[in-house]
Enzyme design. Structure first.
Site, PDB file in Angstrom:
ATOM      1  N   CYS A   1      61.757  80.019 -58.891  1.00 42.29           N
ATOM      2  CA  CYS A   1      61.609  81.064 -57.874  1.00 42.29           C
ATOM      3  C   CYS A   1      60.536  80.714 -56.855  1.00 42.29           C
ATOM      4  O   CYS A   1      60.524  81.254 -55.746  1.00 42.29           O
ATOM      5  CB  CYS A   1      61.254  82.390 -58.526  1.00 42.29           C
ATOM      6  SG  CYS A   1      62.615  83.091 -59.435  1.00 42.29           S
TER       7      CYS A   1
ATOM      8  N   ASN B   1      67.676  78.161 -54.951  1.00 41.53           N
ATOM      9  CA  ASN B   1      67.406  78.351 -56.369  1.00 41.53           C
ATOM     10  C   ASN B   1      67.742  79.803 -56.708  1.00 41.53           C
ATOM     11  O   ASN B   1      67.001  80.697 -56.359  1.00 41.53           O
ATOM     12  CB  ASN B   1      65.927  78.117 -56.669  1.00 41.53           C
ATOM     13  CG  ASN B   1      65.556  78.539 -58.084  1.00 41.53           C
ATOM     14  OD1 ASN B   1      65.916  77.875 -59.048  1.00 41.53           O
ATOM     15  ND2 ASN B   1      64.869  79.658 -58.215  1.00 41.53           N
ATOM     16  N   GLU B   2      68.870  80.024 -57.283  1.00 42.82           N
ATOM     17  CA  GLU B   2      69.277  81.380 -57.702  1.00 42.82           C
ATOM     18  C   GLU B   2      69.461  82.342 -56.533  1.00 42.82           C
ATOM     19  O   GLU B   2      69.363  83.547 -56.722  1.00 42.82           O
ATOM     20  CB  GLU B   2      68.245  81.994 -58.654  1.00 42.82           C
ATOM     21  CG  GLU B   2      67.988  81.208 -59.902  1.00 42.82           C
ATOM     22  CD  GLU B   2      67.042  81.912 -60.863  1.00 42.82           C
ATOM     23  OE1 GLU B   2      66.425  82.909 -60.487  1.00 42.82           O
ATOM     24  OE2 GLU B   2      66.927  81.446 -61.997  1.00 42.82           O
TER      25      GLU B   2
ATOM     26  N   GLU C   1      58.095  73.437 -62.463  1.00 39.04           N
ATOM     27  CA  GLU C   1      57.733  74.506 -61.536  1.00 39.04           C
ATOM     28  C   GLU C   1      56.268  74.825 -61.758  1.00 39.04           C
ATOM     29  O   GLU C   1      55.796  74.828 -62.899  1.00 39.04           O
ATOM     30  CB  GLU C   1      58.578  75.766 -61.790  1.00 39.04           C
ATOM     31  CG  GLU C   1      58.117  76.941 -60.923  1.00 39.04           C
ATOM     32  CD  GLU C   1      59.066  78.136 -60.930  1.00 39.04           C
ATOM     33  OE1 GLU C   1      59.793  78.325 -61.919  1.00 39.04           O
ATOM     34  OE2 GLU C   1      59.059  78.876 -59.929  1.00 39.04           O
TER      35      GLU C   1
HETATM   36  O1  AHR Z   1      61.869  79.337 -65.225  1.00 36.87           O
HETATM   37  C1  AHR Z   1      61.272  80.532 -64.869  1.00 36.87           C
HETATM   38  C2  AHR Z   1      61.996  81.251 -63.749  1.00 36.87           C
HETATM   39  O2  AHR Z   1      63.243  81.660 -64.188  1.00 36.87           O
HETATM   40  C3  AHR Z   1      62.284  80.421 -62.543  1.00 36.87           C
HETATM   41  O3  AHR Z   1      61.270  80.457 -61.620  1.00 36.87           O
HETATM   42  C4  AHR Z   1      63.511  81.050 -61.970  1.00 36.87           C
HETATM   43  O4  AHR Z   1      64.279  80.126 -61.245  1.00 36.87           O
HETATM   44  C5  AHR Z   1      64.195  81.624 -63.159  1.00 36.87           C
HETATM   45  O5  AHR Z   1      64.673  82.885 -62.929  1.00 36.87           O
END
Ligand code: AHR
Length: 781
Positions: free
Chosen positions: A229, A353-354, A25
């Site tokens: 995120c 993602n979440e 990320e």
């Molecule tokens: O890994 C850091 C963050 O943690 C990521 O962006 C998110 O997906 C998670 O909550």
């Protein structure tokens, strides 16, 4: 009796497939200022306060006026390079001499090495009456020592790309790129870029070789990208600067890629875009695993109306075509045009993602159905949110079961103690249903102890029938731009090092094997509790969470004996003061109160079972950004979330709060409704954590063992089902380090595995697993 481990070479009990991979990320400047090798920060003058409050279009640039020269700088938009790249720098040199600008790069400056070659380019044109201009390009330090210099003639009033190469005559860790005009005149520049020629695998617009090499050395089976995120945070209009991540906007020439705000409080150039991600995966032999937004931003609760969802679904279908379609397809042709005729062989796609929340699960089936129908061979990954249990987690799994997702993306960051208490977390997951993709996990910390605990947990992941993919997160962190800790690899512009966690991940990836083998253990089943397994008792404390409010009718009851205590009303002030209520030593008790928030955005924290400041549990009522009802435990000062539900506290609304604690079970009710139900499990140590596998390519039997006990553990190791006798054992071992040891720039491999070999005969041998160690034995015959 001495301990024995028997590995049944012919009893393959689980395909290990692509089990261990990477999470990428662009957090902590992992891409810009990190893996992406661009050395110029704010190369196209697009930085803006939208990205970060203190940014402006000349962030990282400084005016240079040498020999009494004078220059006026202005960032303009009238005649942009192209509609995507709107800002450029106009420079009016009023007085001749050497006048211009310099770029400071990332961190403390641009790091250059003696005799290394750098590729410089920019777009430029003359403005006003000037028709040509002489541009001097230098790499120099603050004292004006020049390490490299080139001269370009800028010709004409139309934008043109200019390119030259710079060879540095010295090392410098804090260099600047300086652009100076020799003559008076008016000039415009944009997309000022400097790359090392020596990128990973020599790719143009490529990646930093040192960081990429560390990743490639792990031999990951897959790489998940682009987040995190980062995938879902932003608006739903893809032309917005603050839009959620839309892959199609990350392709093509870098000067034509939009610039975006990153939710991690900086600007993302998108120079490392989807094409580059796919190429990198190919270069390191990892399966690409892209994660796409599902038309819902859970942070802001923006949801694409269902009748407008098709373009989002098309993004997923087109991405598969881009990766796998032949060159006669629209997106396959695009891939070929970018330089990759052959398909990338995409196997996995993540949706969301979440994004727990009804709106996501309402939209997920549209993606699922369309992908399944058109590309039945692609494995579709659903999401279960950022917590290891609770309502969102259950909803994610329910959705996955209902629609037949192939995998569920789980995320959690917990204390080492949580991992020690939950080693068997996946043992009873149904392997006939969707599989587990543990897409983000880490224990809080980068010490040797964290790495050991993670290694132990990985032996269980490997053995759990339902776990198919797992990756540690986050992967990269620039030391000067930290959004999140811990991280697997740390770097600045000059150096990079892997943490102990990195070396554990690397060991498990390098020695994954293709098939899990049945392994039996004898006389090594002792489990040691690290804490007294007694009921949750201790102080009960109420604190606000940046609010004012009132709690009244506070009573604590022992339902088994009928005893009851009442307490005074508490006025909650904004300073989050902890209001002590009582110390409770009952095995079973119920804390009840009424609560109102008067001002503020969040809610309150109800602590219970607090034995000291570092050991407690709490109910976060309106936690994080007033998004959650969470049960959090703290052991040795480290937090873990053990139950979560989406929830918002409303101002001036009366809540009836009820928290029941029964031994180690916790139930939290709001207005009579059960919100959280969980068990606070305590850490324990197994005598030895082991797993064994078979690797087809080498024919080796691999035994991985983690000894979390302080003492050495001797075991007899026997391989059943061998045709030939054993020849030798190659050992990769991390041992002998203090539990709090960490790596650093000065000691990058202070904690790292060591290797050795020994000969063996017959089909068995003895081995002593050192106290506090991770061992991989490659057993060869
Ligand atoms: O890994 C850091 C963050 O943690 C990521 O962006 C998110 O997906 C998670 O909550």
């Amino acid at each position: 009796m001495s301990a024995e481990i028997t590995i049944y070479r012919n009893e393959k009990i689980k395909k290990l497939g692509d089990l261990y991979g990477l999470f990428f990320e662009d957090i902590n400047h992992a891409a810009d200022g990190g893996l992406y090798a661009e050395m110029i920060q704010n190369r196209s003058f697009e930085f803006d306060p939208v990205d970060r409050k203190d940014y402006h279009s000349l962030t990282a640039w400084e005016k240079v006026e040498e020999n009494s020269s004078k220059i006026i700088l202005q960032v303009n938009e009238e005649h942009p390079l192209n509609p995507m790249n709107r800002h450029y720098l106009s420079m009016h040199v009023e007085k001749s001499g050497l006048a211009g600008i310099r770029n400071l790069g990332f961190n403390q400056g641009i790091v250059i090495r003696k005799d290394a070659e750098y590729s410089f380019s920019l777009f430029a044109r003359t403005e006003g009456i000037s028709s040509t201009g002489t541009l001097i390009i230098r790499l120099e330090d603050d004292m004006h020592t020049i390490f490299a210099e080139r001269v370009l003639t800028i010709d004409g009033t139309e934008w043109r790309k200019y390119h030259t190469e710079l060879n540095s005559n010295s090392d410098c860790s804090e260099a600047r790129l300086v652009l100076l005009w020799k003559e008076e005149g008016e000039y415009a520049i944009d997309m000022v870029s400097l790359f090392p020629k020596d990128t990973y695998k020599g790719r143009e617009n490529g990646l930093r070789k040192d960081i990429a090499t560390l990743l490639a050395d792990m031999k990951p089976k897959f790489m998940r990208f682009p987040g995190g995120c980062l995938v879902h945070d932003g608006t739903l209009c893809d032309t917005d600067r603050t839009s959620v991540y839309r892959w199609k906007r990350t392709l093509g020439s870098i000067e034509e890629r939009v610039t975006w705000r990153s939710n991690w409080n900086y600007n993302q150039t998108l120079g490392l875009g989807y094409y580059e991600y796919f190429c990198f995966c190919e270069d390191i032999g990892a399966e690409p695993l892209p994660v796409l937004p599902g038309g819902f931003n859970p942070h802001k609760e923006y949801a694409v109306p269902l009748d407008q969802l098709q373009p989002w679904v098309d993004d997923a279908l087109d991405l598969i075509e881009f990766a796998n379609g032949d060159v006669t397809t629209k997106w396959g042709a695009k891939r070929a045009e970018l330089g990759h005729k052959e398909p990338f062989g995409l196997k996995y796609i993540g949706i969301g993602n979440e994004e727990i929340g009804e709106a996501f699960y309402e939209r997920y089936p549209y993606f699922h159905k369309a992908i399944r129908e058109k590309y039945p061979e692609i494995k579709i990954i659903n999401t279960s949110g950022p917590f290891v249990s609770g309502e969102g987690y259950e909803t994610g799994w329910k959705s996955a079961r209902k629609y037949g997702s192939d995998l569920v993306d789980e995320h959690y960051y917990q204390s080492p103690e949580w991992f020690l208490a939950n080693m068997h977390h996946y043992d009873d997951y149904d392997s006939a249903g969707p599989k587990v993709f543990l897409g983000e996990y880490a224990s809080w910390g980068n010490t040797y102890y964290n790495a050991l605990v993670e290694a132990a947990y990985m032996t269980h992941l490997e053995k759990a029938p339902a776990v198919e993919l797992a990756c540690y997160a986050p992967m990269l962190c620039n030391v000067d731009y930290v959004n999140w800790k811990p991280d697997m690899i740390w770097f600045n512009q000059k150096q990079v090092y892997g943490t102990p966690n990195y070396y554990v991940q690397k060991l498990f990836m390098n020695h994954q094997g293709n098939d899990l083998l049945r392994t039996e253990r004898k006389d090594m089943d002792e489990t040691v509790s690290l804490m007294d397994n007694k009921p949750i008792t201790g102080k009960v404390i109420l604190a606000g969470n940046d609010i004012t409010g009132t709690a009244w009718d506070i009573v604590i009851t022992n339902p088994d004996t009928g005893e009851q205590k009442s307490y005074d009303e508490i006025q909650i002030q904004e300073d989050n003061k902890r209001n002590f209520i009582d110390t409770i030593e009952w095995n079973h008790y119920i804390i009840e109160m009424k609560f109102i928030r008067h001002t503020g955005r969040k809610g309150m924290n109800l602590y219970f079972g607090e034995t000291d400041e570092k050991n407690s549990a709490r109910w976060e009522f309106g936690g994080w950004d007033n998004f959650d009802s969470i049960i959090t435990t703290t052991i040795n000062g480290r937090n873990s979330c053990i139950s979560h539900r989406i929830f918002k506290v409303e101002t001036e609304k009366e809540y009836q709060i009820c928290l029941e604690i029964e031994n180690r079970k916790i139930r939290a009710y709001t207005n009579g409704e059960l919100y959280n139900e969980t068990e606070f499990r305590l850490p324990e140590l197994e005598e030895l954590y082991i797993t064994s596998s078979y690797e087809e390519e080498s024919g080796d039997t691999i035994l991985k063992a983690v000894n979390l006990m302080g003492e050495d553990k001797k075991a007899g190791i026997k391989i059943e089902g061998l045709k030939d006798e054993l020849k030798k054992v190659h050992v990769y071992e991390m041992a002998g380090f203090p539990l709090d040891a960490e790596n650093s720039f000065d000691h990058p491999t202070a904690v790292a595995p060591k290797e050795r070999e020994f000969e063996v005969h017959g089909t068995s041998f003895d081995y002593v697993f050192p106290g506090h160690s991770v061992t991989v034995l490659r057993i060869m015959n």
